[in-house]
Design an enzyme around this catalytic site. Structure first.
Site, PDB file in Angstrom:
ATOM      1  N   ASP A   1      61.175  15.705  -4.389  1.00 51.71           N
ATOM      2  CA  ASP A   1      60.611  14.752  -5.330  1.00 51.71           C
ATOM      3  C   ASP A   1      61.666  14.303  -6.336  1.00 51.71           C
ATOM      4  O   ASP A   1      62.298  15.125  -6.997  1.00 51.71           O
ATOM      5  CB  ASP A   1      59.441  15.414  -6.072  1.00 51.71           C
ATOM      6  CG  ASP A   1      58.811  14.497  -7.110  1.00 51.71           C
ATOM      7  OD1 ASP A   1      57.821  13.824  -6.754  1.00 51.71           O
ATOM      8  OD2 ASP A   1      59.305  14.455  -8.250  1.00 51.71           O
TER       9      ASP A   1
ATOM     10  N   TYR B   1      65.217   9.725 -13.071  1.00 52.51           N
ATOM     11  CA  TYR B   1      65.942  10.999 -13.015  1.00 52.51           C
ATOM     12  C   TYR B   1      67.433  10.781 -12.818  1.00 52.51           C
ATOM     13  O   TYR B   1      68.234  11.683 -13.058  1.00 52.51           O
ATOM     14  CB  TYR B   1      65.424  11.885 -11.877  1.00 52.51           C
ATOM     15  CG  TYR B   1      63.982  12.306 -11.977  1.00 52.51           C
ATOM     16  CD1 TYR B   1      63.210  12.031 -13.106  1.00 52.51           C
ATOM     17  CD2 TYR B   1      63.369  12.985 -10.933  1.00 52.51           C
ATOM     18  CE1 TYR B   1      61.889  12.420 -13.185  1.00 52.51           C
ATOM     19  CE2 TYR B   1      62.039  13.381 -11.009  1.00 52.51           C
ATOM     20  CZ  TYR B   1      61.304  13.086 -12.124  1.00 52.51           C
ATOM     21  OH  TYR B   1      59.989  13.464 -12.186  1.00 52.51           O
TER      22      TYR B   1
ATOM     23  N   LYS C   1      59.885   7.375  -7.538  1.00 53.67           N
ATOM     24  CA  LYS C   1      58.937   6.760  -8.460  1.00 53.67           C
ATOM     25  C   LYS C   1      59.553   5.550  -9.156  1.00 53.67           C
ATOM     26  O   LYS C   1      60.758   5.520  -9.409  1.00 53.67           O
ATOM     27  CB  LYS C   1      58.484   7.769  -9.520  1.00 53.67           C
ATOM     28  CG  LYS C   1      58.031   9.102  -8.968  1.00 53.67           C
ATOM     29  CD  LYS C   1      57.629  10.064 -10.078  1.00 53.67           C
ATOM     30  CE  LYS C   1      57.520  11.478  -9.579  1.00 53.67           C
ATOM     31  NZ  LYS C   1      58.829  12.119  -9.359  1.00 53.67           N
TER      32      LYS C   1
ATOM     33  N   HIS D   1      55.227   5.585 -11.914  1.00 50.36           N
ATOM     34  CA  HIS D   1      55.530   6.777 -12.701  1.00 50.36           C
ATOM     35  C   HIS D   1      54.664   6.906 -13.954  1.00 50.36           C
ATOM     36  O   HIS D   1      54.406   8.017 -14.435  1.00 50.36           O
ATOM     37  CB  HIS D   1      57.013   6.754 -13.109  1.00 50.36           C
ATOM     38  CG  HIS D   1      57.600   8.107 -13.342  1.00 50.36           C
ATOM     39  ND1 HIS D   1      58.946   8.361 -13.264  1.00 50.36           N
ATOM     40  CD2 HIS D   1      57.034   9.298 -13.638  1.00 50.36           C
ATOM     41  CE1 HIS D   1      59.173   9.643 -13.507  1.00 50.36           C
ATOM     42  NE2 HIS D   1      58.034  10.226 -13.750  1.00 50.36           N
TER      43      HIS D   1
END
Length: 292
Positions: A48, A53, A82, A116
């Protein structure tokens, strides 16, 4: 049966491992390579990540280099990314974001792509534009899914209000997954029950707590149950979720923790489960409650 052998059948007809590896705040090519290596070795097949990120490219690099080592192919994996809140409601940017994630992850398709956050960056949480932007984002993702770039689409941090709104105008596709904060300090029973009725799989993040990393792991009740059955508090918390059929994506960079997080071949009693589910509630992560 090992927890690594448990798959969830999503509304999109695809199946998803109940357990995956979370990569929030896991950065650096060497660090990610080591983490992915140990994860594959420990049986993880679900990974994930997210645009925000900023580690998709390094994850893609690691998977490309390591799959041959374990005699695996892309079809053996389940990869989730996401959409950044900064791209909500902008069809062109949404499409660019998906294509960028595909490029960086080195794959022709994503197994799951999530919205998200129910709001848009730079916009007030109580802005009445948020529902319109969510609707436009979902419609765009439905189109991209039909083109084959994404196999399943879903949401993250959506509460019941947001889900009801989406289901009323879903363009024929219900969310396959709702990824939310969920643990004994924030058990989300009402949301979980709603998602079950609607055929939406709930996947937990922050299973071990977040802002104060010791608050949940050192909760006296959690610690007592862990001592009684001779496992770590972390494993108790993860088992609490999977025993309910809730997916988990624990993050770990320590090799020992990567392995221990999937050593869940034990059962909590109904009394232990009930005790954990009724602990005092405290939210640690993003709170979408006020997003209009």
């Amino acid at each position: 049966m090992s927890v690594m052998d448990i798959y969830v059948h999503l509304s999109s007809v695809y199946k998803m491992p109940l357990v995956g590896l979370g990569t929030y705040r896991v950065r650096g090519r060497d660090v990610i390579y080591t983490v992915i290596d140990e994860s594959l070795n420990s049986g993880y097949r679900s990974f994930d990540t997210a645009a925000v990120y900023k580690n998709e490219e390094d994850i893609g690099y690691a998977l490309n280099k390591l799959l041959p080592k374990y005699a695996l192919s892309r079809s053996d994996l389940f990869i989730t990314s996401k959409l950044s809140p900064s791209d909500n409601g902008d069809p062109q940017r949404i499409r660019e974001s998906v294509l960028r994630s595909l490029k960086w992850l080195g794959t022709a398709y994503l197994d799951l792509y999530l919205i998200h956050w129910p709001g848009a960056s730079g916009m007030s949480e109580n802005s009445q534009q948020n529902p319109e932007l969510r609707n436009l984002t979902w419609r765009t993702l439905v189109e991209i899914q039909k083109e084959g770039y994404i196999r399943s689409i879903g949401v993250s941090n959506y509460n019941i209000k947001h889900l009801k709104e989406l289901l009323q105008n879903s363009y024929g596709v219900i969310p396959a997954v709702n990824q939310v904060e969920c643990h004994p300090h924030y058990s989300q029973k009402e949301l979980i029950d709603f998602c079950k009725r609607e055929g939406i799989h709930v996947q937990a993040y922050s299973s071990l707590g977040t802002s104060d990393p010791t608050a949940l792991l050192k909760d006296p009740v959690v610690y007592s149950i862990a001592s009684d059955i001779n496992v770590s508090p972390a494993r108790v918390l993860l088992k609490w979720a999977v025993q309910q059929g809730i997916g988990i994506i624990p993050k770990a960079v320590n090799k020992k923790h990567i392995k221990e997080n999937v050593e869940l071949n034990f059962m909590l009693t109904s009394s232990q489960m009930e005790t954990l589910s009724n602990l005092p509630q405290q939210k640690y992560a993003w709170d979408p409650t006020n997003v209009f």
